[in-house]
Scaffold this motif. Structure first.
Motif, PDB file in Angstrom:
ATOM      1  N   ASN A 181       0.845  -1.199   0.000  1.00 33.64           N
ATOM      2  CA  ASN A 181       0.000   0.000   0.000  1.00 33.64           C
ATOM      3  C   ASN A 181       0.879   1.248   0.000  1.00 33.64           C
ATOM      4  O   ASN A 181       1.102   1.869   1.035  1.00 33.64           O
ATOM      5  N   ILE A 182       1.379   1.602  -1.169  1.00 35.84           N
ATOM      6  CA  ILE A 182       2.315   2.716  -1.283  1.00 35.84           C
ATOM      7  C   ILE A 182       1.636   4.048  -0.981  1.00 35.84           C
ATOM      8  O   ILE A 182       2.262   4.972  -0.451  1.00 35.84           O
ATOM      9  N   VAL A 183       0.345   4.163  -1.286  1.00 35.49           N
ATOM     10  CA  VAL A 183      -0.371   5.415  -1.058  1.00 35.49           C
ATOM     11  C   VAL A 183      -0.436   5.721   0.435  1.00 35.49           C
ATOM     12  O   VAL A 183      -0.140   6.841   0.875  1.00 35.49           O
ATOM     13  N   ALA A 184      -0.814   4.719   1.244  1.00 33.48           N
ATOM     14  CA  ALA A 184      -0.891   4.913   2.690  1.00 33.48           C
ATOM     15  C   ALA A 184       0.488   5.178   3.276  1.00 33.48           C
ATOM     16  O   ALA A 184       0.644   5.979   4.205  1.00 33.48           O
ATOM     17  N   MET A 185       1.505   4.516   2.726  1.00 31.53           N
ATOM     18  CA  MET A 185       2.858   4.707   3.223  1.00 31.53           C
ATOM     19  C   MET A 185       3.328   6.139   2.967  1.00 31.53           C
ATOM     20  O   MET A 185       3.937   6.768   3.828  1.00 31.53           O
ATOM     21  N   LYS A 186       3.009   6.651   1.787  1.00 35.83           N
ATOM     22  CA  LYS A 186       3.402   8.024   1.468  1.00 35.83           C
ATOM     23  C   LYS A 186       2.693   9.034   2.367  1.00 35.83           C
ATOM     24  O   LYS A 186       3.257  10.084   2.689  1.00 35.83           O
ATOM     25  N   GLU A 187       1.475   8.721   2.772  1.00 37.26           N
ATOM     26  CA  GLU A 187       0.720   9.630   3.620  1.00 37.26           C
ATOM     27  C   GLU A 187       1.448   9.881   4.941  1.00 37.26           C
ATOM     28  O   GLU A 187       1.492  11.007   5.443  1.00 37.26           O
ATOM     29  N   GLY A 188       2.037   8.826   5.505  1.00 37.04           N
ATOM     30  CA  GLY A 188       2.813   9.003   6.732  1.00 37.04           C
ATOM     31  C   GLY A 188       3.998   9.929   6.525  1.00 37.04           C
ATOM     32  O   GLY A 188       4.287  10.787   7.369  1.00 37.04           O
ATOM     33  N   PHE A 189       4.681   9.800   5.389  1.00 36.68           N
ATOM     34  CA  PHE A 189       5.824  10.656   5.101  1.00 36.68           C
ATOM     35  C   PHE A 189       5.389  12.097   4.824  1.00 36.68           C
ATOM     36  O   PHE A 189       6.112  13.035   5.160  1.00 36.68           O
ATOM     37  N   ILE A 190       4.217  12.265   4.213  1.00 39.33           N
ATOM     38  CA  ILE A 190       3.703  13.622   3.989  1.00 39.33           C
ATOM     39  C   ILE A 190       3.430  14.316   5.326  1.00 39.33           C
ATOM     40  O   ILE A 190       3.721  15.507   5.497  1.00 39.33           O
ATOM     41  N   GLN A 191       2.907  13.567   6.286  1.00 42.69           N
ATOM     42  CA  GLN A 191       2.696  14.128   7.622  1.00 42.69           C
ATOM     43  C   GLN A 191       4.031  14.489   8.275  1.00 42.69           C
ATOM     44  O   GLN A 191       4.145  15.513   8.967  1.00 42.69           O
ATOM     45  N   LEU A 192       5.047  13.645   8.062  1.00 46.90           N
ATOM     46  CA  LEU A 192       6.375  13.937   8.611  1.00 46.90           C
ATOM     47  C   LEU A 192       6.941  15.211   7.994  1.00 46.90           C
ATOM     48  O   LEU A 192       7.526  16.045   8.702  1.00 46.90           O
ATOM     49  N   ILE A 193       6.777  15.386   6.692  1.00 37.57           N
ATOM     50  CA  ILE A 193       7.263  16.605   6.024  1.00 37.57           C
ATOM     51  C   ILE A 193       6.596  17.833   6.627  1.00 37.57           C
ATOM     52  O   ILE A 193       7.234  18.878   6.834  1.00 37.57           O
ATOM     53  N   ALA A 194       5.295  17.727   6.937  1.00 44.61           N
ATOM     54  CA  ALA A 194       4.589  18.851   7.560  1.00 44.61           C
ATOM     55  C   ALA A 194       5.208  19.195   8.907  1.00 44.61           C
ATOM     56  O   ALA A 194       5.363  20.382   9.250  1.00 44.61           O
ATOM     57  N   LEU A 195       5.604  18.188   9.681  1.00 43.13           N
ATOM     58  CA  LEU A 195       6.264  18.445  10.971  1.00 43.13           C
ATOM     59  C   LEU A 195       7.643  19.072  10.762  1.00 43.13           C
ATOM     60  O   LEU A 195       8.054  19.951  11.529  1.00 43.13           O
ATOM     61  N   LEU A 196       8.357  18.623   9.735  1.00 48.66           N
ATOM     62  CA  LEU A 196       9.678  19.195   9.437  1.00 48.66           C
ATOM     63  C   LEU A 196       9.550  20.660   9.033  1.00 48.66           C
ATOM     64  O   LEU A 196      10.351  21.506   9.453  1.00 48.66           O
ATOM     65  N   GLU A 197       8.549  20.971   8.221  1.00 50.33           N
ATOM     66  CA  GLU A 197       8.328  22.361   7.808  1.00 50.33           C
ATOM     67  C   GLU A 197       7.929  23.225   9.002  1.00 50.33           C
ATOM     68  O   GLU A 197       8.363  24.370   9.123  1.00 50.33           O
ATOM     69  N   GLU A 198       7.121  22.656   9.867  1.00 53.81           N
ATOM     70  CA  GLU A 198       6.712  23.382  11.073  1.00 53.81           C
ATOM     71  C   GLU A 198       7.916  23.709  11.941  1.00 53.81           C
ATOM     72  O   GLU A 198       8.035  24.802  12.481  1.00 53.81           O
ATOM     73  N   LYS A 199       8.831  22.745  12.062  1.00 58.61           N
ATOM     74  CA  LYS A 199      10.040  22.977  12.866  1.00 58.61           C
ATOM     75  C   LYS A 199      10.928  24.033  12.224  1.00 58.61           C
ATOM     76  O   LYS A 199      11.567  24.829  12.904  1.00 58.61           O
ATOM     77  N   ASP A 200      10.953  24.068  10.870  1.00 59.49           N
ATOM     78  CA  ASP A 200      11.736  25.080  10.155  1.00 59.49           C
ATOM     79  C   ASP A 200      11.241  26.495  10.455  1.00 59.49           C
ATOM     80  O   ASP A 200      12.018  27.450  10.445  1.00 59.49           O
ATOM     81  N   ARG A 201       9.928  26.623  10.676  1.00 56.10           N
ATOM     82  CA  ARG A 201       9.347  27.945  10.900  1.00 56.10           C
ATOM     83  C   ARG A 201       9.534  28.446  12.327  1.00 56.10           C
ATOM     84  O   ARG A 201       9.259  29.616  12.606  1.00 56.10           O
ATOM     85  N   GLU A 202      10.013  27.582  13.194  1.00 53.87           N
ATOM     86  CA  GLU A 202      10.220  28.013  14.583  1.00 53.87           C
ATOM     87  C   GLU A 202      11.365  29.010  14.663  1.00 53.87           C
ATOM     88  O   GLU A 202      12.381  28.874  13.968  1.00 53.87           O
ATOM     89  N   PRO A 203      11.247  30.029  15.521  1.00 55.44           N
ATOM     90  CA  PRO A 203      12.353  30.980  15.676  1.00 55.44           C
ATOM     91  C   PRO A 203      13.578  30.275  16.274  1.00 55.44           C
ATOM     92  O   PRO A 203      13.447  29.459  17.177  1.00 55.44           O
ATOM     93  N   GLN A 204      14.722  30.580  15.709  1.00 53.74           N
ATOM     94  CA  GLN A 204      15.958  29.978  16.209  1.00 53.74           C
ATOM     95  C   GLN A 204      16.404  30.645  17.501  1.00 53.74           C
ATOM     96  O   GLN A 204      16.366  31.859  17.634  1.00 53.74           O
ATOM     97  N   ALA A 205      16.833  29.807  18.414  1.00 53.03           N
ATOM     98  CA  ALA A 205      17.305  30.342  19.687  1.00 53.03           C
ATOM     99  C   ALA A 205      18.635  31.083  19.491  1.00 53.03           C
ATOM    100  O   ALA A 205      19.506  30.646  18.728  1.00 53.03           O
ATOM    101  N   ARG A 206      18.771  32.205  20.138  1.00 56.35           N
ATOM    102  CA  ARG A 206      20.014  32.974  20.039  1.00 56.35           C
ATOM    103  C   ARG A 206      21.094  32.367  20.935  1.00 56.35           C
ATOM    104  O   ARG A 206      20.820  31.937  22.045  1.00 56.35           O
ATOM    105  N   ILE A 207      22.285  32.356  20.387  1.00 58.82           N
ATOM    106  CA  ILE A 207      23.423  31.816  21.161  1.00 58.82           C
ATOM    107  C   ILE A 207      24.045  32.921  21.987  1.00 58.82           C
ATOM    108  O   ILE A 207      24.295  33.989  21.472  1.00 58.82           O
TER     109      ILE A 207
END
Length: 207
Positions: A181-207
């Motif tokens: 079931n490649i379609v269902a498998m891809k759906e999980g990865f699409i959700q992961l990409i959404a989490l990765l994009e969400e993390k990218d939008r987080e403000p970076q902590a200052r050092i």
């Protein structure tokens, strides 16, 4: 009559110009974001065949990964550069050497495993979830081989692995999967990409 002819010629020129612009001046497609992931799990979980299916490769000669291999898995809005690590007992202690630089984790488990093997899988997953280099990263947990008659459902896996208390406050997705079931498998990865994009939008902590 002359005016009609001039108008027709002008419209033809506009049409030719637009065609020329469409063919010769088309802007290049915007580059897709690339993410570096690691894929871990015990031997026999199905990591290699899963990634081969996502890359439209043949799975006829799939064998256990003894070290690591890298696959670029394309999606419409991202490319996932997945480093799959071997899951043998003698290899697992060295997984942490490959953690630096990764942006997300794919953990694959055999949902039809024996209780003993699932216990080992749970220990490895909990260790990854709480590792200092991985604990803040998004996780995609795939309960693989759902097509087998003795497979545990994702909800059973969630309870067995005590994911709710153990992974509270972390970004994780649990999905059932099969190689077919490649379609269902891809759906999980699409959700992961959404989490990765969400993390990218987080403000970076200052050092």
């Amino acid at each position: 009559m002359c005016e009609h002819l001039q108008l027709s010629v002008a419209l033809c020129r506009i049409g030719v110009y637009r065609c020329f612009r469409a063919l010769c001046c088309k802007a290049p497609p915007s580059p897709r974001t690339e993410y570096a992931l690691i894929c871990i799990g015990l031997s026999g979980a199905g990591k290699t065949s899963l990634l081969e299916r996502l890359c439209n490769e043949s799975t006829n000669s799939t064998g256990p990964t003894t070290g690591f291999c890298i696959k670029a898995v394309p999606f419409p809005n991202a490319i996932l550069n997945v480093k799959e690590l071997g899951g043998g007992e003698h290899i697992r202690p060295y997984w942490c050497r490959y953690y630096p630089g990764c942006q997300g984790v794919v953990f694959v488990l055999n949902s039809s495993s024996s209780d003993e093997e699932l216990e080992s899988t749970r220990n490895e997953l909990h260790s990854a979830l709480h590792h200092p280099q991985l604990c803040s990263l998004p996780f995609l947990i795939l309960a693989h081989h759902q097509d087998r008659p003795d497979a545990r459902t994702p909800n059973q896996i969630k309870r067995f692995f005590e994911l709710e208390p153990s992974a509270r406050g972390k970004r994780w997705i649990l999905e059932g999967s099969t190689t077919e079931n490649i379609v269902a498998m891809k759906e999980g990865f699409i959700q992961l990409i959404a989490l990765l994009e969400e993390k990218d939008r987080e403000p970076q902590a200052r050092i």
